[in-house]
Design a protein around this motif. Sequence first.
Motif, PDB file in Angstrom:
ATOM      1  N   PHE A 189       0.816  -1.221   0.000  1.00  0.00           N
ATOM      2  CA  PHE A 189       0.000   0.000   0.000  1.00  0.00           C
ATOM      3  C   PHE A 189       0.844   1.264   0.000  1.00  0.00           C
ATOM      4  CE2 PHE A 189      -4.686  -0.017   0.538  1.00  0.00           C
ATOM      5  CZ  PHE A 189      -4.880  -1.282   0.030  1.00  0.00           C
ATOM      6  N   THR A 190       2.056   1.188   0.534  1.00  0.00           N
ATOM      7  CA  THR A 190       2.894   2.403   0.491  1.00  0.00           C
ATOM      8  C   THR A 190       3.323   2.729  -0.933  1.00  0.00           C
ATOM      9  OG1 THR A 190       4.741   0.997   1.059  1.00  0.00           O
ATOM     10  CG2 THR A 190       3.853   2.376   2.829  1.00  0.00           C
ATOM     11  N   VAL A 191       3.152   1.755  -1.827  1.00  0.00           N
ATOM     12  CA  VAL A 191       3.484   2.045  -3.230  1.00  0.00           C
ATOM     13  C   VAL A 191       2.580   3.146  -3.771  1.00  0.00           C
ATOM     14  CG1 VAL A 191       3.501   1.085  -5.557  1.00  0.00           C
ATOM     15  CG2 VAL A 191       4.395  -0.251  -3.643  1.00  0.00           C
ATOM     16  N   PHE A 192       1.288   3.087  -3.357  1.00  0.00           N
ATOM     17  CA  PHE A 192       0.320   4.064  -3.865  1.00  0.00           C
ATOM     18  C   PHE A 192       0.768   5.503  -3.680  1.00  0.00           C
ATOM     19  CE2 PHE A 192      -2.942   0.647  -3.733  1.00  0.00           C
ATOM     20  CZ  PHE A 192      -3.495   0.845  -4.977  1.00  0.00           C
ATOM     21  N   PRO A 193       1.001   5.921  -2.423  1.00  0.00           N
ATOM     22  CA  PRO A 193       1.376   7.331  -2.257  1.00  0.00           C
ATOM     23  C   PRO A 193       2.622   7.706  -3.035  1.00  0.00           C
ATOM     24  CG  PRO A 193       1.497   6.145  -0.153  1.00  0.00           C
ATOM     25  CD  PRO A 193       0.845   5.239  -1.131  1.00  0.00           C
ATOM     26  N   VAL A 194       3.552   6.785  -3.113  1.00  0.00           N
ATOM     27  CA  VAL A 194       4.790   7.093  -3.847  1.00  0.00           C
ATOM     28  C   VAL A 194       4.473   7.359  -5.309  1.00  0.00           C
ATOM     29  CG1 VAL A 194       6.993   6.156  -4.614  1.00  0.00           C
ATOM     30  CG2 VAL A 194       6.240   5.785  -2.247  1.00  0.00           C
ATOM     31  N   ILE A 195       3.684   6.456  -5.899  1.00  0.00           N
ATOM     32  CA  ILE A 195       3.357   6.637  -7.322  1.00  0.00           C
ATOM     33  C   ILE A 195       2.553   7.908  -7.530  1.00  0.00           C
ATOM     34  CG2 ILE A 195       2.123   5.656  -9.279  1.00  0.00           C
ATOM     35  CD1 ILE A 195       2.734   2.931  -8.248  1.00  0.00           C
ATOM     36  N   ILE A 196       1.611   8.157  -6.623  1.00  0.00           N
ATOM     37  CA  ILE A 196       0.757   9.341  -6.801  1.00  0.00           C
ATOM     38  C   ILE A 196       1.608  10.609  -6.769  1.00  0.00           C
ATOM     39  CG2 ILE A 196      -1.061  10.723  -5.709  1.00  0.00           C
ATOM     40  CD1 ILE A 196      -2.285   8.009  -4.796  1.00  0.00           C
ATOM     41  N   ILE A 197       2.504  10.683  -5.804  1.00  0.00           N
ATOM     42  CA  ILE A 197       3.354  11.879  -5.722  1.00  0.00           C
ATOM     43  C   ILE A 197       4.255  11.971  -6.948  1.00  0.00           C
ATOM     44  CG2 ILE A 197       5.232  12.965  -4.408  1.00  0.00           C
ATOM     45  CD1 ILE A 197       3.859  11.928  -1.867  1.00  0.00           C
ATOM     46  N   PHE A 198       4.768  10.831  -7.356  1.00  0.00           N
ATOM     47  CA  PHE A 198       5.619  10.811  -8.552  1.00  0.00           C
ATOM     48  C   PHE A 198       4.843  11.344  -9.757  1.00  0.00           C
ATOM     49  CE2 PHE A 198       6.971   8.462 -12.369  1.00  0.00           C
ATOM     50  CZ  PHE A 198       8.264   8.926 -12.466  1.00  0.00           C
ATOM     51  N   GLN A 199       3.611  10.870  -9.877  1.00  0.00           N
ATOM     52  CA  GLN A 199       2.795  11.309 -11.017  1.00  0.00           C
ATOM     53  C   GLN A 199       2.501  12.804 -10.951  1.00  0.00           C
ATOM     54  OE1 GLN A 199       1.952   9.802 -13.670  1.00  0.00           O
ATOM     55  NE2 GLN A 199      -0.064  10.404 -14.414  1.00  0.00           N
ATOM     56  N   MET A 200       2.270  13.324  -9.736  1.00  0.00           N
ATOM     57  CA  MET A 200       1.996  14.755  -9.605  1.00  0.00           C
ATOM     58  C   MET A 200       3.202  15.569 -10.040  1.00  0.00           C
ATOM     59  SD  MET A 200      -0.355  15.241  -6.224  1.00  0.00           S
ATOM     60  CE  MET A 200       0.947  14.871  -5.124  1.00  0.00           C
ATOM     61  N   VAL A 201       4.360  15.082  -9.655  1.00  0.00           N
ATOM     62  CA  VAL A 201       5.593  15.786 -10.051  1.00  0.00           C
ATOM     63  C   VAL A 201       5.759  15.710 -11.564  1.00  0.00           C
ATOM     64  CG1 VAL A 201       8.103  15.732  -9.872  1.00  0.00           C
ATOM     65  CG2 VAL A 201       6.692  15.423  -7.824  1.00  0.00           C
ATOM     66  N   ARG A 202       5.446  14.525 -12.113  1.00  0.00           N
ATOM     67  CA  ARG A 202       5.581  14.334 -13.554  1.00  0.00           C
ATOM     68  C   ARG A 202       4.708  15.312 -14.335  1.00  0.00           C
ATOM     69  NH1 ARG A 202       5.033   9.254 -17.251  1.00  0.00           N
ATOM     70  NH2 ARG A 202       2.933  10.078 -17.256  1.00  0.00           N
TER      71      ARG A 202
ATOM     72  N   GLN B  24       3.806  18.250 -13.423  1.00  0.00           N
ATOM     73  CA  GLN B  24       4.399  19.581 -13.363  1.00  0.00           C
ATOM     74  C   GLN B  24       5.642  19.680 -14.235  1.00  0.00           C
ATOM     75  OE1 GLN B  24       2.808  21.921 -12.078  1.00  0.00           O
ATOM     76  NE2 GLN B  24       1.320  20.587 -11.083  1.00  0.00           N
ATOM     77  N   ALA B  25       6.357  18.562 -14.338  1.00  0.00           N
ATOM     78  CA  ALA B  25       7.670  18.619 -14.979  1.00  0.00           C
ATOM     79  C   ALA B  25       7.589  18.480 -16.488  1.00  0.00           C
ATOM     80  CB  ALA B  25       8.563  17.518 -14.397  1.00  0.00           C
ATOM     81  N   ASN B  26       6.353  18.410 -17.030  1.00  0.00           N
ATOM     82  CA  ASN B  26       6.211  18.224 -18.472  1.00  0.00           C
ATOM     83  C   ASN B  26       5.637  19.490 -19.099  1.00  0.00           C
ATOM     84  OD1 ASN B  26       5.569  17.471 -21.038  1.00  0.00           O
ATOM     85  ND2 ASN B  26       4.679  15.498 -20.455  1.00  0.00           N
ATOM     86  N   PRO B  27       6.515  20.371 -19.579  1.00  0.00           N
ATOM     87  CA  PRO B  27       6.030  21.658 -20.086  1.00  0.00           C
ATOM     88  C   PRO B  27       5.107  21.506 -21.300  1.00  0.00           C
ATOM     89  CG  PRO B  27       8.369  21.380 -20.534  1.00  0.00           C
ATOM     90  CD  PRO B  27       7.966  20.230 -19.679  1.00  0.00           C
TER      91      PRO B  27
ATOM     92  N   GLY C 227       0.468  24.123 -10.176  1.00  0.00           N
ATOM     93  CA  GLY C 227       1.925  24.188 -10.116  1.00  0.00           C
ATOM     94  C   GLY C 227       2.452  23.594  -8.821  1.00  0.00           C
ATOM     95  N   TRP C 228       3.606  24.067  -8.405  1.00  0.00           N
ATOM     96  CA  TRP C 228       4.233  23.491  -7.206  1.00  0.00           C
ATOM     97  C   TRP C 228       3.587  24.005  -5.929  1.00  0.00           C
ATOM     98  CZ3 TRP C 228       7.223  19.511  -8.199  1.00  0.00           C
ATOM     99  CH2 TRP C 228       7.841  19.436  -9.462  1.00  0.00           C
ATOM    100  N   PHE C 229       3.154  25.260  -5.933  1.00  0.00           N
ATOM    101  CA  PHE C 229       2.693  25.839  -4.669  1.00  0.00           C
ATOM    102  C   PHE C 229       1.205  26.186  -4.648  1.00  0.00           C
ATOM    103  CE2 PHE C 229       7.191  26.788  -5.143  1.00  0.00           C
ATOM    104  CZ  PHE C 229       7.686  26.146  -4.014  1.00  0.00           C
ATOM    105  N   GLY C 230       0.528  25.979  -5.771  1.00  0.00           N
ATOM    106  CA  GLY C 230      -0.903  26.205  -5.770  1.00  0.00           C
ATOM    107  C   GLY C 230      -1.283  27.634  -6.038  1.00  0.00           C
ATOM    108  N   VAL C 231      -2.532  27.836  -6.386  1.00  0.00           N
ATOM    109  CA  VAL C 231      -3.004  29.183  -6.678  1.00  0.00           C
ATOM    110  C   VAL C 231      -3.577  29.833  -5.424  1.00  0.00           C
ATOM    111  CG1 VAL C 231      -3.515  28.712  -9.103  1.00  0.00           C
ATOM    112  CG2 VAL C 231      -5.278  28.322  -7.389  1.00  0.00           C
ATOM    113  N   GLY C 232      -3.654  29.090  -4.350  1.00  0.00           N
ATOM    114  CA  GLY C 232      -4.216  29.645  -3.112  1.00  0.00           C
ATOM    115  C   GLY C 232      -5.580  29.043  -2.852  1.00  0.00           C
ATOM    116  N   ILE C 233      -5.835  28.761  -1.592  1.00  0.00           N
ATOM    117  CA  ILE C 233      -7.102  28.099  -1.263  1.00  0.00           C
ATOM    118  C   ILE C 233      -8.275  29.009  -1.602  1.00  0.00           C
ATOM    119  CG2 ILE C 233      -8.504  27.296   0.687  1.00  0.00           C
ATOM    120  CD1 ILE C 233      -6.011  25.967   1.769  1.00  0.00           C
ATOM    121  N   GLY C 234      -9.236  28.441  -2.313  1.00  0.00           N
ATOM    122  CA  GLY C 234     -10.408  29.200  -2.725  1.00  0.00           C
ATOM    123  C   GLY C 234     -10.293  29.813  -4.102  1.00  0.00           C
ATOM    124  N   LYS C 235      -9.091  29.736  -4.682  1.00  0.00           N
ATOM    125  CA  LYS C 235      -8.888  30.471  -5.933  1.00  0.00           C
ATOM    126  C   LYS C 235      -8.868  29.598  -7.181  1.00  0.00           C
ATOM    127  CE  LYS C 235      -6.300  34.245  -3.853  1.00  0.00           C
ATOM    128  NZ  LYS C 235      -4.939  34.737  -3.631  1.00  0.00           N
ATOM    129  N   ALA C 236      -9.149  28.314  -7.040  1.00  0.00           N
ATOM    130  CA  ALA C 236      -9.106  27.452  -8.224  1.00  0.00           C
ATOM    131  C   ALA C 236     -10.134  27.888  -9.249  1.00  0.00           C
ATOM    132  CB  ALA C 236      -9.382  26.013  -7.822  1.00  0.00           C
TER     133      ALA C 236
END
Lengths: 589, 447
Positions: free
Chosen positions: A17-30, A32-35, B287-296
């Motif tokens: 189950f700890t795999v889940f949070p790791v993957i989720i955070i990884f995906q969130m970073v991914r 952001q990191a894809n312009p 983004g990394w830090f968010g737009v601020g709570i309530g502002k989405a």
Amino acid sequence: MKAQERSRRYSLLGTLFTVFPVIIIFQMVRIQANPDLGQKLRDMGETITNPSMTITPARGQIYDQRGHLLAGNRTVYEVGVELQDVKNPMTIAQTVSALLGVNYDYALARASLQASSTSVYALLIDNVPPEEIEKLKVVIEQMNSMYSGGKDENKPSLRGLVYYPHLGRIYPEETLASNILGFVNAEGEGYFGLEERFDSLLAGRSKKVRVPLDPNRAQELPSVPNGANLVLTIDREVQRAMEQVIDRAVAQTGSDSGTLVVLDPRTGEVMALATTPRMDLNQFWKFAQVFPKDTPFNRAITQAYEPGSVFKVLTMASALDVGAVTPETVFVDTGVIEVGGAVITNWNQGAWGPQDMQGCMQHSLNVCLAWVATQVGPEDFYRYLRNFGIGHVSGIDLAGEGSGRLKEPGDSDWYEAELATNAFGQGVAATPIQMAVAISAIANQGVMMAPQVVQAVVSEGYQHQIDQRVLSMPLKAETANKLSRLLARSLELESSDALITGYRVAGKTGTAEIPTPDGYTSNQTNASFVGWGPLDDPRFLIYVWLEKPGISPWGSVVAAPVFREAVEELVVLLNLPPDDIRRKLSSEP
Amino acid sequence: MFRSLGERTDIKSGARSRRKRTYQSVVDGLGVSFSQFEERTAQKPRSAAKNHTIHFKFDIWMLLIVFILIIFGLLMVYSASYDYSFSWYDDPNMIFNRQLIWLALGLVVMTAMMFIDYHVLGKLAVPVVTITVVLLIAVLIVNEVVNGASRTLYRGSVQPSELAKLVTVVYLSIWFTARREQLSNVGFGLIPLGVILGVLGGLIAIQPDLSAAVTILALGGLMFFLAGGELKQIGLLIVLALVIGWLVVQFHPTGSKRVADYLDGLEDPTAGSYQVVRSLEAFNNGGWFGVGIGKATTKVTGLPVPPTDSIFAVVGEETGVIGSAFLVVLYGLLLWRGFIVARHAPDEMGALLAAGLIVWISLEAFINMSVSVNLLPVTGNPLPFISAGGSNLVATLTAVGIILGISRVSVRKNEEKGKPFDAVIDLRRWDRRRSQSGARRSAGVGK
């Protein structure tokens, strides 16, 4: 099971189950990191959150010269189905066919469509008036309260049936002046008449705006100015009376169609333009029924025909003006004349002996007029006709004007004989409006005013008056007056059906055989009459054309009485006192 | 912070010794004889309770995490719901106010569960399961159709499928404990399990609420694994699940569409379902830090159901990667605390119950969050503590109460044995009767 094994299983599951949070955070970073993805998402978001919307201004209204509304707008509804919400297509089809008269099978087929990413909505019927929507609303509410809830597939349900308001064109006078107004189709495009001619002006300028869905960024929709309003020279009452006159005439004479043009020769303002057939503009979809194949929407401006003897007015005008003849010139009519190899005879094949020009016009002698044309000569004769606007559009501010056809020396299909036949209105095609405008020069002391239907455009609170224009001055005032008197006198001598008690009018009948591909072989005719009055101060010029009259081929029999009826109506509507009273009034200090 | 393995063996040995006594009485008992088991095990703590009038000793970390989640949840529920609430109920506070009422109720139930010995649940299990089944049938009969499914009672205020999930875990933990000797027997283990899950899952599946039904089946499988089901049988279950899953994907219109959208979305996230695209847009905006709570902005421009299914996207947009990662970590910590409680539970039922409940809560959370970041096909699982929705909140808080109750019993047992474990903080520290720190006090108790 051993406790150790159990403990191992707990650890295993916990670790898994700890795999889940790791993957989720990884995906969130991914993310952001894809312009590239970010840009694409922003672009997609932009189109979703700021959808573009076209603001269409209300279409301009059309008023008659006294401010009566002829074309306006009102809220109408389109009724359709949101396909993904539809529960029971049969109920919907039954309801709309019973309440709104939509074909049941059509409605059922439309409501049964499957929703997909490309089709989500199906239109059932448009232009439903608010009264009927009120009824529909009641039924929808009743159905909702009676059959709400439940998943039974066969339960009656109007879910998915929706209606949206929009502005629709309304013509409060229905068929009145329909040939002048034209109509607006479902897409809001103007067709025929004023609606087509002034389409962009009436439609106004639509505006495309991006509308943020975010309520925090909500902004007022920019207001767009309404389309320009038009004020016509047409008088509703005159138009109505003229339509009644021409309808009656068509019915009584058994004609295929009838056309009646009323204009003010002093200004070129068209007071009425009555023709058949007419349609209820509120039901534009019946267009094809009312106007079967090739039927012109407005004969008065579109349909060119060989006018026949009314054309003699123009021939005589040019001859008098150029000095080829005087009213007193005597022509000995032998009943036949040959011009360019063509033998011309009179309408009754008779020889009328010595006749002055008065007599030639009074008896409408083809032989005489052909001779007159030869006296004028082709060069001057066609110059005059051109100046009268024959063969050219009159420039009336309606869509779909026809130009007719004038063959001239130099054209490959012009022969010398044309000079003689043109003199009495054969071999030349003109529309009623062209004839009316040309002859208005004679009524208006030699000045030909441009015909106009729109007298003013009202745009954003400003009224722009349309200038009255001189189209041309084809003949001298003196000649025009002389010819007017001559024609008035011929009517009187003939004791024509066109004469009206109390008002002195000038005019000319016309009867034209209708050419077929084999020549003038049919017995059918176009009966015409042109007349104007009062003679000393012309206020109206009326042009009558009855197509293929059944009871009699002669313009003097069928068209002249129409002129009289029209004038009798007109003088009342225009408040024109009889000549003697008018003279008395104006001579009083 | 917490003492590890050395002491845990003590706890285990304690639990095991008690287990030995109870085995005999349960061996012949099937489902009906839980009560015997419960009574016996419950006796000892009850007698102990006479010495210590009230015990305020829980897994305080878990309580702390839950409170942070609740507060964070309230913040996000209001932020995500005001617009939605306004457009549906003409009142921006409607959903939030309801959430507050349900939260109050949930906290009351949670507190009650904390102080009720969890073994009492054994007596309640059969009636509660019956009530749940009745409610699920009632849902189908009352038939309040919302968005093409009937899932609720009392005009949408009660969603029995949430209760069903809780009840499934509780009932299975009791049932597995009672039958742990027969689990290897397919006829006594797997088939009745299938019947129980089939009835509950099936009733939910025909609402239809596919996500809830699948969640219940998955929970059943996981608990079967924890309870000590044979690996052969688990393998069989997995194969069965795959076959059913494949059938659903092939033939269920919603299921197949969602999976197809998901596969499209894996290749190109912008080609996935609308919900996922909007959700990713929200994360990207944040983004990394968010737009601020309530502002989405996505929550007010068509992100589907922001207060419930999509609330994690709102979190992502308003608090950024930092905030949402914090939330993910919180769930991770909650899961960890839950397993700690399970490990230290005084008996197998407690362990299975604590583990099952925490697995349920975190499974829902991880599924919901995974959907939002395009890791799983679209489902309807709520985000526990955060999503608006009374039934889920009350059910989740009840589960937390039960887990904390288990931790309380464990703590007390350890105290009696003079071995409290340190992850637990004695709340009485603040009532000034005792002012020792945990470490010193444990020494004190030991003397």
